[in-house]
Motif scaffolding. Sequence first.
Motif, PDB file in Angstrom:
ATOM      1  N   ASP A  66      -1.349   1.834 -10.198  1.00 58.66           N
ATOM      2  CA  ASP A  66      -2.699   2.292  -9.902  1.00 58.66           C
ATOM      3  C   ASP A  66      -3.627   1.100  -9.672  1.00 58.66           C
ATOM      4  O   ASP A  66      -4.429   1.087  -8.725  1.00 58.66           O
ATOM      5  N   CYS A  67      -3.522   0.085 -10.523  1.00 60.40           N
ATOM      6  CA  CYS A  67      -4.324  -1.131 -10.336  1.00 60.40           C
ATOM      7  C   CYS A  67      -3.939  -1.852  -9.054  1.00 60.40           C
ATOM      8  O   CYS A  67      -4.801  -2.388  -8.343  1.00 60.40           O
ATOM      9  N   LEU A  68      -2.638  -1.881  -8.739  1.00 62.43           N
ATOM     10  CA  LEU A  68      -2.189  -2.509  -7.498  1.00 62.43           C
ATOM     11  C   LEU A  68      -2.776  -1.799  -6.287  1.00 62.43           C
ATOM     12  O   LEU A  68      -3.240  -2.451  -5.330  1.00 62.43           O
TER      13      LEU A  68
ATOM     14  N   LEU B  91       0.825  -1.206   0.000  1.00 60.36           N
ATOM     15  CA  LEU B  91       0.000   0.000   0.000  1.00 60.36           C
ATOM     16  C   LEU B  91       0.860   1.259   0.000  1.00 60.36           C
ATOM     17  O   LEU B  91       0.590   2.220  -0.740  1.00 60.36           O
ATOM     18  N   ILE B  92       1.923   1.281   0.817  1.00 58.22           N
ATOM     19  CA  ILE B  92       2.802   2.458   0.861  1.00 58.22           C
ATOM     20  C   ILE B  92       3.471   2.669  -0.496  1.00 58.22           C
ATOM     21  O   ILE B  92       3.486   3.781  -1.042  1.00 58.22           O
ATOM     22  N   VAL B  93       4.010   1.601  -1.059  1.00 57.19           N
ATOM     23  CA  VAL B  93       4.748   1.729  -2.322  1.00 57.19           C
ATOM     24  C   VAL B  93       3.815   2.144  -3.457  1.00 57.19           C
ATOM     25  O   VAL B  93       4.089   3.108  -4.191  1.00 57.19           O
TER      26      VAL B  93
ATOM     27  N   ILE C  16      -5.328  -3.467  -3.497  1.00 58.31           N
ATOM     28  CA  ILE C  16      -5.037  -3.494  -2.063  1.00 58.31           C
ATOM     29  C   ILE C  16      -6.197  -2.881  -1.269  1.00 58.31           C
ATOM     30  O   ILE C  16      -6.605  -3.409  -0.218  1.00 58.31           O
ATOM     31  N   LEU C  17      -6.750  -1.791  -1.764  1.00 62.23           N
ATOM     32  CA  LEU C  17      -7.863  -1.165  -1.061  1.00 62.23           C
ATOM     33  C   LEU C  17      -9.100  -2.058  -1.057  1.00 62.23           C
ATOM     34  O   LEU C  17      -9.880  -2.043  -0.097  1.00 62.23           O
TER      35      LEU C  17
END
Length: 617
Positions: free
Chosen positions: A349-351, A151-153, A355-356
């Motif tokens: 953006d998809c990653l 999430l951070i990356v 994650i969200l």
Amino acid sequence: TGGRAELCAAAGLRSSAFPRRSRQAASREPSLLAEALSPMMGERQSHINSLFLNEESSKRLGKGGRGQRFRHAWEKQAARARKQMYAITRESIKIFFQRHAFVLLTISSVLLGITLAMALRPYRMTYRQVKYFSFPGELLMRMLQMLVLPLIVSSLITGMASLDGRASGKMGMRAVVYYMLTTVIAVFIGIFMVLIIHPGKGGKGRAQPEGKMEPVHATDAFMDLIRNMFPPNLVEACFKQYKTQYTIRVINQTFVRPDSTAAPLPQHPPYNGSGSSLLPLPENSTGVWHNVTQALGSLPEVLSYEEVVPGPGSVNGVNALGLVVFSICFGLVIGSMKQKGQALREFFDCLNDAILRMVAVIIWYAPIGILFLIAGKILEMEDITVMGGQLGMYTLTVIVGLLIHGLCVLPLIYFIVTRKNPWLFVAGLLQALVTALGTSSSSATLPVTFRCLEENIGVDKRVTRFVLPVGATINMDGTALYEALAAIFIAQVNNYELDFGQIITISITATAASIGAAGIPQAGLVTMVIVLTSVGLPTEDITLIMAVDWFLDRLRTTINVLGDSLGAGVVEHLSRHELERQDAENSNSITEENEKPYHLIYQENETHKHLNSETAM
């Protein structure tokens, strides 16, 4: 007067146009004129009267009508609330519970966890049993920490890539100014509270140490902070941090005593064994004595001493600071690549979206995990009466300071900058705040904070993806307040009087140390060593406050998350013009791309090519 002149001119034209009018028609002209002028004069008079009335009412309000205005506003709000109360139906109650189900469940789990722990304390569970009991809470922590790294990356890279260099620079400057301002205010609130309440009076009589602390030098701690910003191995940075390890080196130093004059010959020769007669001295006694003393003086002497040598080492934990620095630089590079970096931008953006979505699923397990986390921590306490006495006053001082900063200072800054109601903003953050209270980790709460800001409050994703990861790493308002307050408390316990310069030193080092505090549970205890060594206080006295640190750590983590979230709202308001300008530029570029007739040109070229080939054939 202008209207009357126009009507008179019209009447004059009418009389000249019809000179043979009868006397009766001529006598009606004044009455018609009066009828035509009366509405105009009446409106003008009423307008003048309303102006005089407004002036009189404004004078009356200016003299003593502020209270009346406030009363009218209060009555209006009360009437609106009464109307909403009357409008409540069974369907509206159902919609309310569906919309705020997670918040209600999480708050209920906190209360139920405290009640369950108090009910189980008389059974005196063993440490093994408490660990088994806390296992569902441990699962929640592991799930959230699993999502923190990607999430951070992904959020930082997509956030920086979606901004141009100028907008990201301004946004970063505003975020850093906000972080520094709130951290310095928090430090001074902590110092002010501990000097006013003075919880450490009475010495060490009632405060008992608990646990041990490793020695840490302030210089090495600051150098470790800079080293962690530039990790040599990104894969290792995902699970390890650099930390200086100390080894003891024994140094042996040999030296020879410099030549000196021989020791003088003793004037009284020694007695013999019976003590009755003197031993005879040889004839060359002076030369022999000189040779012996010179030989003894030329023998080498060996001195050994110990030296503490710092060396490279590591500890387990995500190096969030290094990943943040790398992600910011990588995102800026992708953004500068324009069309070439579009593939990488879409991937991250998809990653981030994936994650969200995982967070949205895991978050429903949070109430169960928070219940067992809080209950397990209360059951681990051997003596709950330790909250009384000096530690009770210390705990109360920290709580009051955190409440002043979280409920007064931070909402006031948000209101001054945005001119919006801060409590509506905070109401949308309740999920993240309760999760921070349960997990005691701002990094683990980061997925929930993203969800609250983007879905509940509607903060721009370009702002949240930049401000929140950086804030969760370096913005620690609650930790800064806590460290400054705890350092002065330890000085009071040791009956150590601090002068003004030492208090300023504590404020500066607490601000700097809070930046290096990792977003993990009880990281503030490690960085507090820097604050204590800066003014010469004993670092082993940190163990005096370990008994209540588990509870205060949850409160200051909640304030940290609140400060990060309000900072995102402040930065979004200050950066709204740059964001709107960038949206307009993006829409214009998309329109231009759509208007280009690529397919038509290609078809025409293909047609010409086929025609030429057929002609050639």
